[in-house]
Scaffold this active site. Structure first.
Site, PDB file in Angstrom:
ATOM      1  N   GLU A 130       0.842  -1.184   0.000  1.00  0.00           N
ATOM      2  CA  GLU A 130       0.000   0.000   0.000  1.00  0.00           C
ATOM      3  C   GLU A 130       0.883   1.241   0.000  1.00  0.00           C
ATOM      4  O   GLU A 130       1.841   1.316   0.780  1.00  0.00           O
ATOM      5  CB  GLU A 130      -0.912   0.021   1.230  1.00  0.00           C
ATOM      6  CG  GLU A 130      -1.976   1.088   1.146  1.00  0.00           C
ATOM      7  CD  GLU A 130      -2.975   1.021   2.292  1.00  0.00           C
ATOM      8  OE1 GLU A 130      -4.148   1.315   2.065  1.00  0.00           O
ATOM      9  OE2 GLU A 130      -2.572   0.671   3.414  1.00  0.00           O
TER      10      GLU A 130
ATOM     11  N   GLY B   2       2.713   0.864  10.741  1.00  0.00           N
ATOM     12  CA  GLY B   2       2.342   0.157  11.952  1.00  0.00           C
ATOM     13  C   GLY B   2       1.969  -1.273  11.663  1.00  0.00           C
ATOM     14  O   GLY B   2       2.418  -2.209  12.332  1.00  0.00           O
ATOM     15  N   ALA B   3       1.150  -1.445  10.635  1.00  0.00           N
ATOM     16  CA  ALA B   3       0.704  -2.773  10.225  1.00  0.00           C
ATOM     17  C   ALA B   3       0.027  -2.624   8.876  1.00  0.00           C
ATOM     18  O   ALA B   3      -0.239  -1.515   8.408  1.00  0.00           O
ATOM     19  CB  ALA B   3      -0.257  -3.372  11.257  1.00  0.00           C
TER      20      ALA B   3
ATOM     21  N   ASN C 282      -3.091  -6.909   4.598  1.00  0.00           N
ATOM     22  CA  ASN C 282      -3.098  -7.902   3.535  1.00  0.00           C
ATOM     23  C   ASN C 282      -4.116  -8.992   3.869  1.00  0.00           C
ATOM     24  O   ASN C 282      -4.149  -9.493   4.993  1.00  0.00           O
ATOM     25  CB  ASN C 282      -1.714  -8.546   3.402  1.00  0.00           C
ATOM     26  CG  ASN C 282      -0.605  -7.521   3.384  1.00  0.00           C
ATOM     27  OD1 ASN C 282      -0.606  -6.593   2.596  1.00  0.00           O
ATOM     28  ND2 ASN C 282       0.341  -7.686   4.296  1.00  0.00           N
TER      29      ASN C 282
ATOM     30  N   GLU D 212      -6.512  -3.833  11.918  1.00  0.00           N
ATOM     31  CA  GLU D 212      -6.230  -4.640  10.717  1.00  0.00           C
ATOM     32  C   GLU D 212      -7.302  -5.699  10.506  1.00  0.00           C
ATOM     33  O   GLU D 212      -7.665  -6.017   9.370  1.00  0.00           O
ATOM     34  CB  GLU D 212      -4.850  -5.277  10.828  1.00  0.00           C
ATOM     35  CG  GLU D 212      -3.705  -4.313  11.067  1.00  0.00           C
ATOM     36  CD  GLU D 212      -3.715  -3.111  10.120  1.00  0.00           C
ATOM     37  OE1 GLU D 212      -4.046  -3.281   8.933  1.00  0.00           O
ATOM     38  OE2 GLU D 212      -3.416  -1.992  10.578  1.00  0.00           O
TER      39      GLU D 212
ATOM     40  N   HIS E 199     -10.273  -4.275   8.819  1.00  0.00           N
ATOM     41  CA  HIS E 199     -10.015  -4.092   7.391  1.00  0.00           C
ATOM     42  C   HIS E 199     -10.410  -5.309   6.555  1.00  0.00           C
ATOM     43  O   HIS E 199     -10.613  -5.180   5.346  1.00  0.00           O
ATOM     44  CB  HIS E 199      -8.530  -3.828   7.158  1.00  0.00           C
ATOM     45  CG  HIS E 199      -8.153  -2.383   7.176  1.00  0.00           C
ATOM     46  ND1 HIS E 199      -8.810  -1.421   6.440  1.00  0.00           N
ATOM     47  CD2 HIS E 199      -7.146  -1.730   7.821  1.00  0.00           C
ATOM     48  CE1 HIS E 199      -8.238  -0.243   6.636  1.00  0.00           C
ATOM     49  NE2 HIS E 199      -7.230  -0.408   7.469  1.00  0.00           N
TER      50      HIS E 199
END
Length: 848
Positions: free
Chosen positions: A127, A266-267, A270, A301, A304
């Site tokens: 990203e 940070g993270a 995926n 995450e 997401h």
């Protein structure tokens, strides 16, 4: 030439022309230490046979290109990070064979060798637009497709991707081949490859919709720090909450979380293959705020997987659909499903403050930004997207109600699963669920920039009761939008030595002045708190009586969220030169020792340190520094042994140390001759103490090198680089500048450590020459170092502490004449704004 940039119009044209059927990506990770082999096969259809388009590939040596079986000459077709494709058929197959380059900046496929044991670790970071550094792509989020990855690697490695890891096939010579099953349709930026000598632990979450395999991975040298039971607990709590709240099963089968080194974010979300900074596996003691934040990252995450991965924005204008919603969702889940039930208080004390700051810079932009190309995306990927976006969604939940809000989200996920959407699609779902018209709300909150300020206006009768109470809303003249706010108003009184809420009303603030008729006849409280419960996103002002109550004893206010709002109001007033830096520091010293919120404890002292070094009047600064230093020493010694307060005060005391007494304390803590009960001087705290001594000029290269030998990890190397950069000598600054700004081979986290340590208060003599050097490099650094390294340097090595009108004038002249691209100029404008704010605050402090 477009280079690595891509415009929104180009992406729309390509999306109208193409439909991608599948990707097959073949990676050979055994070909060398600098490059790897990448072969990509893309099957796609074309709506206009005979048309032309392009594919994306960056920093590669292209060996072969074939389109529908016909060879294309790479020498002519591959130019400027694009592969030109002409004469397309209705159905097409593109094959590109290339060698791609490993990254040291965290963009693309990053390669790291652990200095502890020489083991090799790779991971991808794609990203916004960096999948094209690893395989050939149509690099935009709305051309989703299934991906089939095949990876050749040393047979003893772990190889992880979006699909479950298969057993490798033996390819001889100590290598294996991992053939992954095709993925669900997904965007290029959430595909992933992680490979290397990782340690692996597997669990299974048995949930409402079936079993989800859970993998946790880290470097071998961090195995002792992998607190896997806690990580699994948070992960399972998250899945139980989100699958129920979203009424949609987790869509990607398995769920691996991989803690990776030298990570520049940070993270990353995926799909089914989440990468996180391995600093989240701490080797030294950390305060509760660290673990609270780690929990929020894990849940962010995970959110997401629905917000962004299952349903993805068509173009990066709607990046907030990913980040703002995941940010709101992670705090909502923390409160509802984990032990961190006060997370909205921590959000107010820390995360939300970053949104307020970003929104008051000249680079502010709407949450739904106009990202006309990738360069705009990269610079608008900031705390407005995250912190302000989450704050505004919290306001929306208060506006429409949580139940209707969640109902809209559930329908949205069902309607757009595995597809792409725009903001209007989500808005329609929320309107249908809530029955409220939200177009006006969206215009006010998502499509305009800037933060409002809310202040009380009132009149009292002879008995001290309100005959009138109103809320006045103002806005910066450059961003004049007045918004609708749903707020609480709290009435707090002193009762038996405590500040207790007596009354609370909720009202809708609309326009410039809102009369609060419910307050008429009520006795004026000791503390009148606007935005009580923190529903809205706005700065608040404390009236004279309320401010006096806060300064006189904020610690007597039992409610942690109410305290966070008062802390925030005081800091806003200090930054806006309505409260002196001296008064703010006194407020912190008098009350921080009793603060209970983990983020309040750890973050508020950093604001006070900034007030001392940047916002205090030069003529007051030495005295204020001494008061701050001695006050921190007292707080450290008085803190409960082993508490978060003790650790935070030790770290902050080290940063403030200037006097002979303070520096002697740091030396004694390092050599063990001073012991503070409960304070473990572990490796990270040792670096904090040593770096402070280096910045004071009393610890040189010999001691830094000795500590680096003692700590033979990559963290040790990074912290040693920071300690060297902190030294107040021309030689140390020159070496640091070369490594962080001029060279392009310094690892990204080492560069960051140097930059964060370079600019030091009290080192004006050796830092002044770097004003001109900074501006000279800013002319060209964006193209020379690339987005990641250039943005880090421009933002954090800006000489903010050298505050003067002459400096402002120099920045203005540079901004008028420099050929630097807009992205680089943005960071200079932001730094210039910080200097201007500091000048105004210093003038206010001179009146204290």
């Amino acid at each position: 030439m477009p280079g690595t940039n891509l415009t929104r119009d180009e992406a729309a044209t390509r999306a109208a022309l193409l439909d991608v059927t599948s990707y097959a990506v073949d990676l050979d990770l055994t070909t060398g230490e600098k490059t790897f082999a990448s072969t990509t096969t893309i099957s796609f259809t074309c709506a206009e046979p005979g048309a032309s388009t392009f594919a994306d590939l960056v920093d590669a040596t292209v060996h072969e290109i074939t389109l529908n079986g016909e060879p294309i000459d790479p020498a002519t077709a591959y130019q400027d990070s694009r592969i030109a494709l002409s004469g397309l058929a209705a159905e097409n197959v593109l094959v590109v064979r290339a060698d791609c380059t490993y990254s040291r900046t965290g963009e693309g496929l990053h390669r790291f060798v652990d200095p502890v044991d020489d083991r090799v670790y790779l991971y991808s970071q794609f990203e916004v637009p960096d999948a094209r550094r690893v395989y050939t792509t149509f690099e935009q989020p709305d051309l989703k497709a299934p991906f089939t990855f095949t990876v050749t690697a040393p047979s003893h490695w772990k190889v992880v991707s979006n699909s479950p890891s298969p057993e490798p096939e033996d390819a001889g010579d100590g290598t294996g081949v991992w053939r992954f099953a095709p993925t669900k349709p997904m965007s290029t930026y959430i595909t992933a490859i992680v490979a290397g000598e990782y340690h692996e632990v597997q669990h299974v979450y048995r949930g409402k919709h079936g079993d989800i395999p859970l993998g946790h991975f880290c470097r071998q040298s961090l195995v002792e720090h992998l607190d896997v039971e806690e990580l699994v607990k948070i992960t399972e709590q998250g899945f139980a909450f989100f699958e129920e709240a979203f009424d949609y099963p987790y869509p990607f089968g398995k769920y691996d979380q991989l803690y990776v080194p030298e990570y520049n974010m940070g993270a990353m979300e995926n799909a089914g293959c989440i990468t996180l900074r391995d600093e989240y596996l701490p080797r030294s003691r950390q305060p509760r705020s660290f673990y609270e934040f780690r929990c929020s990252v894990i849940l962010h995450e995970m959110a997401h997987m629905w917000f962004g991965d299952l349903v993805t924005m068509k173009w990066w204008d709607d990046l907030w659909l990913n980040e703002s919603f995941a940010e709101w969702a992670c705090y909502h889940a923390e409160v509802e499903a984990t032990e961190y039930t006060d997370s909205w208080t921590g959000f107010a004390n820390a995360r939300k403050q970053t949104g307020y700051r970003q929104d008051q810079l000249p680079s502010t932009h709407p949450i739904a930004a106009d990202n006309h190309d990738l360069q705009a995306v990269e610079v608008n990927f900031d705390m407005i997207t995250y912190a302000k976006g989450a704050s505004v969604l919290k306001q929306l939940v208060a506006w429409v109600g949580l139940e209707d809000f969640m109902a809209g989200l559930r329908q949205y996920f069902k309607d757009f699963a595995f597809g792409n959407s725009e903001f209007t699609d989500l808005l329609a779902a929320l309107e249908q669920a809530s029955g409220r018209e939200l177009g006006g709300w969206a215009q006010e909150w998502l499509q305009t920039a800037g933060v409002n300020t809310l202040a009380a206006e009132f009149e009292l009768d002879d008995e001290g009761s309100y005959t009138r109470l109103a809320v006045r809303q103002t806005a910066h003249p450059d961003w004049p939008t007045l918004r609708r706010h749903r707020i609480g108003i709290g009435f707090y009184d002193e009762v038996d030595g405590r500040l207790v809420r007596r009354d609370h009303v909720e009202v809708d603030v609309d326009g410039e002045l809102t009369e609060i008729t419910e307050a008429v006849g009520r006795r004026q409280p000791d503390l009148l708190l606007l935005n009580d419960s923190d529903h809205t996103y706005a700065k608040i002002r404390l009236d004279e009586r309320s401010l006096a109550t806060a300064v006189g004893g904020l610690s007597r206010l039992d409610d942690s969220l109410a305290r966070a709002l008062v802390w925030g109001a005081a800091w806003d007033m200090t930054r806006d030169a309505e409260m002196s830096a001296t008064a703010y520091v006194d407020l912190v010293l008098a009350n921080i020792g009793s603060e209970t919120d983990a983020w309040g404890v750890s973050r508020i002292p950093t604001y006070a340190a900034q007030a001392v070094t940047l916002y205090s009047a030069p003529e007051n600064r030495d005295a204020l520094r001494a008061r701050w230093e001695s006050g921190l020493r007292a707080l450290l010694l008085d803190a409960e042994p082993g508490s978060d307060q003790q650790l935070t005060f030790a770290r902050t005391y080290a940063g403030a140390a200037r006097s002979e007494q303070a520096l002697a304390d740091l030396e004694a803590l390092l050599d063990g001759s001073l012991e503070v009960e409960g304070l473990a001087v572990d490796q990270d705290l040792r670096w904090t103490l040593l770096t402070a001594l280096a910045a004071a000029g009393v610890a040189g290269e010999d001691r830094i090198a000795a500590e680096e030998t003692r700590d033979g990890t990559i963290s040790g190397q990074e912290k040693a680089a920071g300690a060297r950069a902190a030294q107040p000598t021309a030689e140390a600054k020159a070496a640091a500048w070369d490594a962080a700004v001029l060279r392009d081979d310094t690892p990204n986290e080492t560069q960051r450590s140097i930059i964060l340590s370079f600019q030091r208060a009290g080192q004006d003599d050796v830092l002044t020459p770097y004003v001109e050097r900074y501006l000279t490099e800013a002319d060209t650094i964006w193209d020379r170092l690339g987005t990641q390294r250039a943005s880090t340097a421009l933002e954090f090595i800006f000489p903010r502490q050298l505050v003067s009108q002459d400096l402002l004038d120099r920045y203005d002249a540079w901004l008028e004449s420099s050929p630097a691209p807009p992205a680089a100029k943005r960071y200079v404008r932001e730094g210039r704004a910080d200097v201007a704010r500091a000048l105004t605050a210093q003038a206010r402090d001179a009146q204290a």
